[in-house]
Design a protein around this motif. Structure first.
Motif, PDB file in Angstrom:
ATOM      1  N   LYS A  88       1.663   9.405  -4.610  1.00 11.11           N
ATOM      2  CA  LYS A  88       2.537   8.791  -3.509  1.00 11.11           C
ATOM      3  C   LYS A  88       2.594   9.297  -2.474  1.00 11.11           C
ATOM      4  O   LYS A  88       1.471   8.855  -1.392  1.00 11.11           O
ATOM      5  CB  LYS A  88       4.036   8.346  -4.532  1.00 11.11           C
ATOM      6  N   THR A 146      -1.677   3.551  -4.172  1.00 11.14           N
ATOM      7  CA  THR A 146      -0.507   3.198  -4.737  1.00 11.14           C
ATOM      8  C   THR A 146      -0.518   2.572  -6.395  1.00 11.14           C
ATOM      9  O   THR A 146      -1.948   2.805  -7.047  1.00 11.14           O
ATOM     10  CB  THR A 146      -1.099   1.828  -4.162  1.00 11.14           C
ATOM     11  N   GLU A 200       0.811  -1.373  -0.115  1.00  9.73           N
ATOM     12  CA  GLU A 200       0.058   0.087  -0.112  1.00  9.73           C
ATOM     13  C   GLU A 200       0.697   1.424  -0.044  1.00  9.73           C
ATOM     14  O   GLU A 200       1.444   1.224   0.515  1.00  9.73           O
ATOM     15  CB  GLU A 200      -1.052  -0.016   1.238  1.00  9.73           C
TER      16      GLU A 200
END
Length: 514
Positions: free
Chosen positions: A190, A195, A30
């Motif tokens: 990010k 993800t 993740e």
């Protein structure tokens, strides 16, 4: 310990006669950017099609576990409901529709038979702002450049509430400036917790954005590399995993073959835009290429390189032509005809192999002979045996990976499609070959093979013009380099003087300023 958002376990996918994926495993954490790399045909895109539901549950073996739940996607809508959104290499946008219409196509705002356009455009503008695109959502797609269209695709994904964003070759058609901007946008996403999985052949991009890198070779997972060690993972290390061996030299050395006389000469060549005739897309260009020579042409997107190439090739682009074109010292007054260019032994290998270069639903055999049907015909009838023999000869000569020349071209990897495209024009027996982005969207191993083919063509006395957006490629393959900007040739230099700094300085000095 990082939370595993996605796990693909023992994925096996078989097409008729081909095992595309063989027990592939992938874990994505993740909030990470995870790069998926491998040669053309390794299975990267197939794996992502399994993940996104394009290849439905039941058509493959293995499990997809997303957010702790086993997923059985029947189609792409199922995966999108969970926030898994894929952006394909070929942009899926309708040119005549607005940005907003494209972003919500199939995902409309409003009631069943009444679209709420105010909400549509307001939401679209919000997402455009998020990706840093300063355009109104009411602008038509055809009126914005490729770099901006790529941002529209990302905004479209965000509008679907993407939690896992898959980007398949997102920078393949972008210049260096737009590519870096897109990569920086990924890094910003990010930071916000998104993800991402990125598939790319540009290994410098992998090193720049990826947290981890999974290598796939021949449909099998080879290794996953961590890019957060004391030193970033080198390109050489990634290549070793992809091709199974060290590649000490990215560009094959050319044997010391003497360069001959000037074969093609273009002087004061000017071409106007086909829709806006007042606009010059090629402005007073003069170039030449000798027998046995590879001449590179470099320029930023919009410089006019493809327009120049296509206008030389039977005036297949543009209007209002002026200037002279000479072959072996004799002026050729060519009509607006591709067949006439072929008769004058000129070949143009397009940058768009899928759209304009190949007939994807047809076989390798049919595609190979397309530019020279007279050589395999008896009157009006094609000699099937001759056609097969020619295709088989070029399959062996170019080492095209395929079980048979009866294979449909659309089923081949990008690198092997490019070989079929080269075979098509080599069979036409040209003296002058114009190669427009000959290695776009193919991996380092396939690139090396294409480079070897280019060197062989030069060694056979052919005149080769190579257009490329990759500076290292232009410098590594060319005997001489022209630099183009805003429709004009702004510099010419031998390979011995060519550096990235010198080439970019020529563009900056000419007025555009990157």
């Amino acid at each position: 310990m990082a939370n595993i958002l996605l796990e693909m376990k023992s994925i096996t996918k078989t097409f008729p006669g081909v095992k595309a994926l063989d027990n592939v495993n992938l874990q994505v954490e993740e909030g990470e950017i995870h790069a998926l790399v491998g040669e053309n045909g390794a299975g990267k895109s197939t794996l992502m099609k399994v993940l996104s539901g394009i290849h439905a549950y039941g058509s493959y073996e293995g499990d997809i576990i997303y957010n702790g739940q086993v997923c059985k996607f029947s189609n792409i809508k199922d995966s999108e409901k969970l926030g898994i959104v894929i952006i394909h290499q070929e942009l899926a946008l309708v040119p005549e529709m607005t940005i907003g219409e494209n972003m919500y196509l199939g995902n409309e705002r409003g009631k069943k038979f009444a679209i709420d356009w105010n909400t549509t455009y307001a939401e679209a503008d919000k997402y455009l702002k998020m990706v840093g695109l300063a355009e109104s959502s009411k602008v038509q797609i055809k009126d914005i450049g490729t770099g901006k269209q790529q941002l529209v695709e990302i905004a479209k994904a965000l509008a679907k509430q993407a939690k896992l964003l898959i980007l398949d070759e997102p920078t393949s058609s972008l210049n260096e400036e737009d590519s870096r901007a897109l990569l920086d946008l990924m890094l910003e996403f990010k930071k916000q917790g998104m993800t991402m999985i990125i598939i790319t052949h540009k290994l410098n991009e992998v090193a720049y954005v990826a947290d981890r890198i999974t290598v796939i070779r021949d449909g099998t997972t080879i290794e996953t590399l961590d890019n957060h060690g004391p030193e970033p993972i080198s390109e050489a290390r990634i290549i070793k995993g992809m091709v199974g061996r060290e590649m000490t030299n990215r560009f094959p050395a050319r044997e010391n073959v003497p360069i001959g006389d000037i074969n093609l000469e273009v002087d004061d060549w000017t071409v106007h835009h086909p829709l806006y005739p007042e606009r010059k897309v090629v402005d007073g260009v003069s170039i030449n290429v000798r027998k046995g020579e590879v001449v590179g042409i470099y320029g930023l997107m919009g410089a006019g390189r493809t327009e120049l190439a296509m206008s030389i090739f039977g005036k297949s682009y543009g209007t209002g032509f002026s200037g002279t074109l000479k072959i072996d010292g004799k002026e050729v007054k060519m009509k607006k005809s591709v067949s006439e260019a072929i008769k004058h032994k000129i070949a143009y290998v397009t940058e768009d192999r899928k759209g304009n270069g190949l007939v994807l639903p047809q076989s390798i055999k049919v595609n190979t002979s397309l530019a020279n049907l007279n050589s395999i015909s008896n009157g009006m009838v094609i000699d099937q045996d001759k056609e097969y023999a020619v295709a088989e000869e070029y399959r062996q000569k170019l080492r095209t990976k395929t079980p048979s020349v009866e294979q449909l071209v659309g089923n081949l990897s990008g690198g092997n499609q490019q070989k079929v495209l080269l075979a098509k024009w080599m069979f036409a027996e040209p003296d002058i070959l114009i190669l427009d982005e000959p290695t776009r969207g193919i991996d380092v191993g396939a690139k090396y093979e294409i480079y070897c083919i280019i060197n062989d063509l030069a060694a056979a006395g052919k005149s080769v013009i190579m257009i490329s957006s990759e500076l290292p490629e232009v410098i590594g393959m060319s005997d001489r380099i022209y630099v183009m900007n805003e429709g004009k040739m702004v510099s010419e230099m031998p390979a011995s003087e060519a550096t990235q700094e010198n080439i970019m300085a020529a563009i900056l000095k000419s007025g555009r300023g990157a």
